[in-house]
Design an enzyme around this catalytic site. Structure first.
Site, PDB file in Angstrom:
ATOM      1  N   GLU A 246      12.208   6.049  -2.669  1.00  0.00           N
ATOM      2  CA  GLU A 246      11.684   5.957  -1.297  1.00  0.00           C
ATOM      3  C   GLU A 246      10.786   4.732  -1.271  1.00  0.00           C
ATOM      4  O   GLU A 246       9.682   4.761  -1.807  1.00  0.00           O
ATOM      5  CB  GLU A 246      10.893   7.223  -0.941  1.00  0.00           C
ATOM      6  CG  GLU A 246      11.707   8.500  -0.956  1.00  0.00           C
ATOM      7  CD  GLU A 246      12.735   8.575   0.170  1.00  0.00           C
ATOM      8  OE1 GLU A 246      12.738   7.706   1.056  1.00  0.00           O
ATOM      9  OE2 GLU A 246      13.557   9.502   0.147  1.00  0.00           O
ATOM     10  N   CYS A 280       4.778   4.115   5.109  1.00  0.00           N
ATOM     11  CA  CYS A 280       6.024   3.396   4.826  1.00  0.00           C
ATOM     12  C   CYS A 280       6.833   3.234   6.103  1.00  0.00           C
ATOM     13  O   CYS A 280       7.334   2.150   6.392  1.00  0.00           O
ATOM     14  CB  CYS A 280       6.816   4.136   3.768  1.00  0.00           C
ATOM     15  SG  CYS A 280       7.070   5.872   4.130  1.00  0.00           S
TER      16      CYS A 280
HETATM   17  P1  NAD Z   1       3.830   0.487  -6.209  1.00  0.00           P
HETATM   18  O1  NAD Z   1       5.290   0.300  -6.254  1.00  0.00           O
HETATM   19  O2  NAD Z   1       2.969  -0.624  -6.668  1.00  0.00           O
HETATM   20  O3  NAD Z   1       3.382   1.747  -7.083  1.00  0.00           O
HETATM   21  C1  NAD Z   1       3.908   3.036  -6.845  1.00  0.00           C
HETATM   22  C2  NAD Z   1       3.880   3.829  -8.133  1.00  0.00           C
HETATM   23  O4  NAD Z   1       4.761   3.239  -9.074  1.00  0.00           O
HETATM   24  C3  NAD Z   1       2.526   3.886  -8.816  1.00  0.00           C
HETATM   25  O5  NAD Z   1       2.343   5.186  -9.327  1.00  0.00           O
HETATM   26  C4  NAD Z   1       2.668   2.873  -9.926  1.00  0.00           C
HETATM   27  O6  NAD Z   1       1.810   3.082 -11.020  1.00  0.00           O
HETATM   28  C5  NAD Z   1       4.110   3.062 -10.324  1.00  0.00           C
HETATM   29  N1  NAD Z   1       4.732   1.926 -11.000  1.00  0.00           N
HETATM   30  C6  NAD Z   1       4.470   0.610 -10.856  1.00  0.00           C
HETATM   31  N2  NAD Z   1       5.280  -0.130 -11.640  1.00  0.00           N
HETATM   32  C7  NAD Z   1       6.095   0.743 -12.266  1.00  0.00           C
HETATM   33  C8  NAD Z   1       7.178   0.585 -13.179  1.00  0.00           C
HETATM   34  N3  NAD Z   1       7.575  -0.608 -13.604  1.00  0.00           N
HETATM   35  N4  NAD Z   1       7.821   1.688 -13.597  1.00  0.00           N
HETATM   36  C9  NAD Z   1       7.455   2.911 -13.152  1.00  0.00           C
HETATM   37  N5  NAD Z   1       6.429   3.115 -12.304  1.00  0.00           N
HETATM   38  C10 NAD Z   1       5.763   2.044 -11.865  1.00  0.00           C
HETATM   39  O7  NAD Z   1       3.549   0.890  -4.715  1.00  0.00           O
HETATM   40  P2  NAD Z   1       2.160   1.120  -4.015  1.00  0.00           P
HETATM   41  O8  NAD Z   1       1.590  -0.205  -3.695  1.00  0.00           O
HETATM   42  O9  NAD Z   1       1.360   2.082  -4.805  1.00  0.00           O
HETATM   43  O10 NAD Z   1       2.602   1.850  -2.664  1.00  0.00           O
HETATM   44  C11 NAD Z   1       2.866   1.191  -1.466  1.00  0.00           C
HETATM   45  C12 NAD Z   1       4.344   1.073  -1.233  1.00  0.00           C
HETATM   46  O11 NAD Z   1       4.946   2.368  -1.206  1.00  0.00           O
HETATM   47  C13 NAD Z   1       4.703   0.461   0.099  1.00  0.00           C
HETATM   48  O12 NAD Z   1       5.706  -0.507  -0.061  1.00  0.00           O
HETATM   49  C14 NAD Z   1       5.243   1.622   0.924  1.00  0.00           C
HETATM   50  O13 NAD Z   1       6.111   1.277   1.943  1.00  0.00           O
HETATM   51  C15 NAD Z   1       5.878   2.442  -0.128  1.00  0.00           C
HETATM   52  N6  NAD Z   1       6.015   3.824   0.337  1.00  0.00           N
HETATM   53  C16 NAD Z   1       7.272   4.292   0.641  1.00  0.00           C
HETATM   54  C17 NAD Z   1       7.443   5.572   1.138  1.00  0.00           C
HETATM   55  C18 NAD Z   1       8.814   6.103   1.478  1.00  0.00           C
HETATM   56  O14 NAD Z   1       8.971   7.309   1.558  1.00  0.00           O
HETATM   57  N7  NAD Z   1       9.813   5.276   1.666  1.00  0.00           N
HETATM   58  C19 NAD Z   1       6.336   6.399   1.315  1.00  0.00           C
HETATM   59  C20 NAD Z   1       5.076   5.902   0.993  1.00  0.00           C
HETATM   60  C21 NAD Z   1       4.932   4.603   0.497  1.00  0.00           C
END
Ligand code: NAD
Length: 476
Positions: A246, A280
């Site tokens: 997501e 999001c």
């Molecule tokens: P992010 O991708 O930086 O981090 C999200 C999670 O992934 C964190 O727990 C992080 O530690 C982990 N992570 C980072 N690198 C990783 C890797 N290489 N392998 C595994 N895990 C890893 O995102 P963010 O900045 O925390 O969140 C914001 C983003 O989330 C926005 O782009 C938003 O649109 C998206 N979002 C999407 C939805 C949806 O349902 N589509 C809902 C909420 C947020």
């Protein structure tokens, strides 16, 4: 902020509180000050959590689904008993107003519980004198649930519901900047589920990556940015893990010329600015006909001026801060880039004095197509407004995005709205609302907004594999 109120958060591994020597300071985004230390998993603990999930899988996966659902219901009840402490943690670490924190938690519990009304009964495909073919659903194994910081509780419980009901075990990893409520959820889970069924560890991106590459994890349920989603897809390839991704969005909303600005402005405004724009599927690009532009923007600016921004614990607050400093800096850069390239600032609001990651409600017009904000997600309170004279042109520009999470059409002619909705490139297209979700409605993105769906039967099935039993009937 009182250190005592959020207690002494601990990770959960194998049904036990997991002590650790590594910690991270959790920052309250309304003060920009750390207020508590949260534990961080070392590499051995990541392995321990996966091993605990693996060890618990055989018994949990063969527990009848009705019993699993009973435990999920008991878990939901225990979470409700703890709503005050969970909401306190959520507002402290995320910044959102306390009433919104309670709304997030209550909604997420209800969604999790909704999986207790579903079944995974076999489906008979053929039943003939010579052959019987049946489709069955099997759980996958240990799942890693990796979440973002904008809705920590919602994202966690949306995954736990289908994951556990389907018979999988889980290792949850929240975002490093918002671990508290999720750690508390793990603590509560210890009282309900057999040891190892629900494990909660904390850590940064490297802990997430360790889960993604771990050979004993069978599925990654991820919510976060598109960039990280791509990394996860690549890292999961060698072990061919199942994925639900997501990801980000840059949702468009098209206002049709029949709209009454006074009547629609409030809903359009909050479609963008709920949760301080850290959603999001927020309405990020608004397409407005020339004929309505000035009137609609004037209405929205009036609403913007009335919004109370501040510490989520204060009375009457409608909007909190940006959750973290890096995200704040990113938003500043997006606005500066757009302005430098010729965008007009239609409105920029006030923010509280003093520390905290405050960002003003911002409306940008005349945004040139080479501005970063046209193509990239602005995860904060910035709305870009685009004028149009021809609805076909608006539709083409709305669809010209790498993302495809949500979209919307605003009109008093619902037939016209539904017809245009059909042509928008998104996982969900809403008419006169944005977003609108429910436990009976699946949610997911197309294009670079994601893979798979969460929610309802379709979301439950994402946590299973298809097993076909195909019998050729041979008599004695
Ligand atoms: P992010 O991708 O930086 O981090 C999200 C999670 O992934 C964190 O727990 C992080 O530690 C982990 N992570 C980072 N690198 C990783 C890797 N290489 N392998 C595994 N895990 C890893 O995102 P963010 O900045 O925390 O969140 C914001 C983003 O989330 C926005 O782009 C938003 O649109 C998206 N979002 C999407 C939805 C949806 O349902 N589509 C809902 C909420 C947020």
């Amino acid at each position: 902020m009182d250190m005592v109120t959020v207690g002494d958060p601990k990770m959960t591994i194998g049904g036990q509180a997991a002590p650790t020597t590594d910690f991270v300071e959790v920052i309250n985004p309304s003060t920009a000050e750390p207020f508590v230390k949260a534990p961080v998993a070392n590499p051995m603990q990541v392995n321990d959590a996966v091993a605990a999930a693996k060890a618990a899988f055989p018994a949990w996966s063969t527990t009848p689904i009705a019993e699993r659902q009973q435990l999920v219901r008991a878990f939901a009840a225990k979470l409700r008993e703890n709503i005050d402490i969970l909401a306190h943690m959520l507002t402290s670490e995320q910044g959102k107003p306390i009433n919104n924190a309670k709304g997030e938690i209550n909604g997420a519990i209800a969604t999790m519980e909704s999986y207790c009304d579903l079944d995974l009964d076999p489906v008979v495909i053929r039943d003939k004198p010579e052959q019987f073919v049946e489709l069955r659903r099997r759980p996958l194994g240990p799942v890693a649930a990796i979440t973002a910081w904008n809705y920590p509780v919602l994202l966690c419980l949306w995954k736990l519901g289908p994951c556990l009901v389907a018979g999988n075990t889980v290792v949850v990893k929240p975002a490093l900047v918002t671990p508290l409520a999720t750690l508390k959820i793990g603590e509560i889970a210890r009282e309900i589920f057999p040891a190892g069924v629900v494990n909660v560890i904390n850590g940064g991106n490297e802990v997430g990556a360790a889960l993604v590459t771990h050979p004993d994890i069978r599925k990654i349920a991820f919510t976060g940015s598109t960039a990280t989603g791509k990394r996860i897809m690549a890292d999961a390839a060698p072990t061919l893990k199942r994925l639900t991704l997501e990801l980000g969005g840059n949702d468009a909303g098209i206002v049709l010329p029949d709209v009454d600005p006074k009547k629609f402005a409030n809903d359009i405004f909050w479609a963008k600015f709920s949760n301080c724009g850290q959603v999001c599927a927020a309405l990020k690009r608004l397409f407005v006909p020339d004929s309505l532009h000035d009137a609609l923007i004037a209405e929205m600016i009036e609403i913007a001026r009335s919004v109370k921004i501040g510490d989520g614990f204060a009375d009457g607050i409608q909007m909190g801060p940006i959750q973290n400093a890096a995200q704040h800096a990113r938003l500043v850069a997006l606005v500066e880039d757009a302005k430098a390239k010729g965008a007009t600032v239609l409105h920029v609001g006030e923010v509280p004095d003093g520390p905290g990651y405050w960002f003003p409600i911002t409306l940008l017009g005349d945004v040139p197509s080479n501005a970063d904000i046209v193509h990239e997600e602005a995860f904060g309170p910035i709305l870009t407004v685009y004028r149009y004279s021809d609805p076909e042109d608006a539709l083409a520009r709305a669809n010209a995005s790498q993302f495809g999470l949500g979209a919307s059409v605003w009109t008093s002619d619902v037939g016209a709205g539904a017809a245009l909705a059909e042509r928008m490139e998104a996982g969900s297209t809403w008419v006169n609302q944005h977003p609108s979700m429910g436990p009976d409605i699946p949610f997911g993105g197309v294009k670079q907004s994601g893979l798979g769906v969460e929610g309802a039967r379709w979301g439950l099935e994402e946590y299973t594999s298809v097993h076909v039993v195909n019998v050729k009937k041979v008599g004695p």
